[in-house]
Write a protein that holds these residues in place. Sequence first.
Motif, short mmCIF file in Angstrom:
data_model
loop_
_atom_site.label_atom_id
_atom_site.label_comp_id
_atom_site.label_asym_id
_atom_site.label_seq_id
_atom_site.Cartn_x
_atom_site.Cartn_y
_atom_site.Cartn_z
N ALA A 90 0.83 -1.21 0.00
CA ALA A 90 0.00 0.00 0.00
C ALA A 90 0.86 1.26 0.00
CB ALA A 90 -0.94 -0.01 1.21
N GLN A 91 1.82 1.32 0.88
CA GLN A 91 2.62 2.54 0.99
C GLN A 91 3.45 2.82 -0.25
OE1 GLN A 91 4.66 2.08 4.75
NE2 GLN A 91 2.90 2.88 5.89
N SER A 92 3.82 1.78 -0.98
CA SER A 92 4.57 2.01 -2.22
C SER A 92 3.69 2.69 -3.28
CB SER A 92 5.14 0.70 -2.77
OG SER A 92 4.12 -0.13 -3.27
N ARG A 93 2.40 2.67 -3.07
CA ARG A 93 1.45 3.32 -3.98
C ARG A 93 0.84 4.58 -3.35
NH1 ARG A 93 2.15 -1.79 -4.95
NH2 ARG A 93 1.76 -2.68 -7.00
N ASP A 94 1.46 5.07 -2.29
CA ASP A 94 1.00 6.27 -1.57
C ASP A 94 -0.41 6.10 -1.01
OD1 ASP A 94 3.37 7.75 -1.87
OD2 ASP A 94 2.78 8.31 -3.90
N VAL A 95 -0.73 4.89 -0.55
CA VAL A 95 -2.01 4.59 0.08
C VAL A 95 -1.76 4.38 1.57
CG1 VAL A 95 -3.93 2.95 0.21
CG2 VAL A 95 -2.96 3.57 -2.01
N ALA A 96 -2.49 5.11 2.40
CA ALA A 96 -2.34 5.00 3.84
C ALA A 96 -2.87 3.65 4.33
CB ALA A 96 -3.11 6.12 4.53
N VAL A 97 -2.26 3.16 5.42
CA VAL A 97 -2.69 1.90 6.02
C VAL A 97 -3.05 2.16 7.48
CG1 VAL A 97 -2.06 -0.47 6.56
CG2 VAL A 97 -1.12 0.62 4.52
N LEU A 98 -4.24 1.72 7.86
CA LEU A 98 -4.68 1.80 9.25
C LEU A 98 -4.81 0.40 9.82
CD1 LEU A 98 -7.53 4.46 9.02
CD2 LEU A 98 -5.13 4.81 9.60
N MET A 99 -4.39 0.24 11.06
CA MET A 99 -4.53 -1.02 11.78
C MET A 99 -5.77 -0.90 12.66
SD MET A 99 -3.33 -4.03 12.64
CE MET A 99 -1.66 -4.03 12.02
N ASN A 100 -6.64 -1.86 12.55
CA ASN A 100 -7.86 -1.87 13.36
C ASN A 100 -7.54 -2.40 14.76
OD1 ASN A 100 -10.92 -1.60 13.27
ND2 ASN A 100 -10.64 -3.63 14.12
N ASP A 101 -7.96 -1.67 15.77
CA ASP A 101 -7.95 -2.09 17.18
C ASP A 101 -6.61 -2.13 17.89
OD1 ASP A 101 -10.70 -2.39 17.24
OD2 ASP A 101 -10.65 -4.54 16.92
N PHE A 102 -5.48 -2.12 17.21
CA PHE A 102 -4.20 -2.32 17.88
C PHE A 102 -3.20 -1.21 17.56
CE2 PHE A 102 -5.92 -6.64 17.30
CZ PHE A 102 -5.96 -7.05 18.63
N PRO A 103 -3.26 -0.08 18.26
CA PRO A 103 -2.31 1.00 18.00
C PRO A 103 -0.85 0.56 18.15
CG PRO A 103 -4.07 1.76 19.43
CD PRO A 103 -4.24 0.29 19.29
N ASP A 104 -0.59 -0.35 19.09
CA ASP A 104 0.78 -0.81 19.29
C ASP A 104 1.28 -1.59 18.07
OD1 ASP A 104 -1.17 -2.77 20.06
OD2 ASP A 104 0.35 -3.89 21.15
N LEU A 105 0.42 -2.42 17.49
CA LEU A 105 0.80 -3.14 16.27
C LEU A 105 0.91 -2.19 15.08
CD1 LEU A 105 -1.20 -6.50 16.40
CD2 LEU A 105 1.20 -6.08 16.97
N ALA A 106 0.09 -1.16 15.06
CA ALA A 106 0.18 -0.16 14.00
C ALA A 106 1.57 0.47 14.00
CB ALA A 106 -0.89 0.91 14.16
N ARG A 107 2.02 0.85 15.18
CA ARG A 107 3.34 1.47 15.29
C ARG A 107 4.44 0.47 14.92
NH1 ARG A 107 5.38 5.31 19.98
NH2 ARG A 107 3.68 6.41 19.02
N GLU A 108 4.34 -0.71 15.48
CA GLU A 108 5.37 -1.75 15.26
C GLU A 108 5.52 -2.12 13.79
OE1 GLU A 108 6.36 -6.30 16.73
OE2 GLU A 108 4.91 -5.11 17.85
N SER A 109 4.40 -2.15 13.07
CA SER A 109 4.40 -2.62 11.68
C SER A 109 4.55 -1.49 10.66
CB SER A 109 3.12 -3.40 11.39
OG SER A 109 1.99 -2.56 11.52
N GLY A 110 4.62 -0.26 11.12
CA GLY A 110 4.82 0.86 10.20
C GLY A 110 3.56 1.38 9.54
N CYS A 111 2.39 1.03 10.12
CA CYS A 111 1.13 1.57 9.59
C CYS A 111 1.10 3.08 9.76
CB CYS A 111 -0.06 0.96 10.34
SG CYS A 111 -0.37 -0.77 9.96
N ASP A 112 0.23 3.73 9.02
CA ASP A 112 0.10 5.17 9.09
C ASP A 112 -0.78 5.63 10.23
OD1 ASP A 112 1.56 5.97 6.55
OD2 ASP A 112 0.15 4.47 5.81
N GLY A 113 -1.54 4.73 10.81
CA GLY A 113 -2.40 5.08 11.92
C GLY A 113 -3.19 3.88 12.39
N ALA A 114 -4.09 4.13 13.32
CA ALA A 114 -4.92 3.06 13.89
C ALA A 114 -6.38 3.50 13.90
CB ALA A 114 -4.47 2.72 15.30
N HIS A 115 -7.24 2.54 13.71
CA HIS A 115 -8.69 2.74 13.81
C HIS A 115 -9.11 2.07 15.12
CE1 HIS A 115 -12.90 2.96 12.42
NE2 HIS A 115 -13.01 1.84 13.12
N VAL A 116 -9.51 2.88 16.09
CA VAL A 116 -9.91 2.32 17.39
C VAL A 116 -11.32 2.73 17.74
CG1 VAL A 116 -7.60 2.06 18.32
CG2 VAL A 116 -8.78 4.21 18.62
#
Length: 86
Positions: free
Chosen positions: A60-86
Amino acid sequence: MSESRCRLYLITPPKIAPATFAETLRVALDAGDVGCVQIRLKDTPRDDILRAAEALVPVAQSRDVAVLMNDFPDLARESGCDGAHV
């Protein structure tokens, strides 16, 4: 007022095989104007969610598309997501 356009917000299916779904995501992102992908894997072990993120975030990021992790802000940070949906 400037003209605004609608963009797609994609959400993963509840169960995926990360390597296989990464190719599906590539095709989907190349087919339309996607603004965001949400990794939403309810009832999935955290390690499996992290493995999925490791496969999907670069696609996704190679195509300039943001990635959100559902429910887990800590995993979002760890995996390089752009944010979290909580």
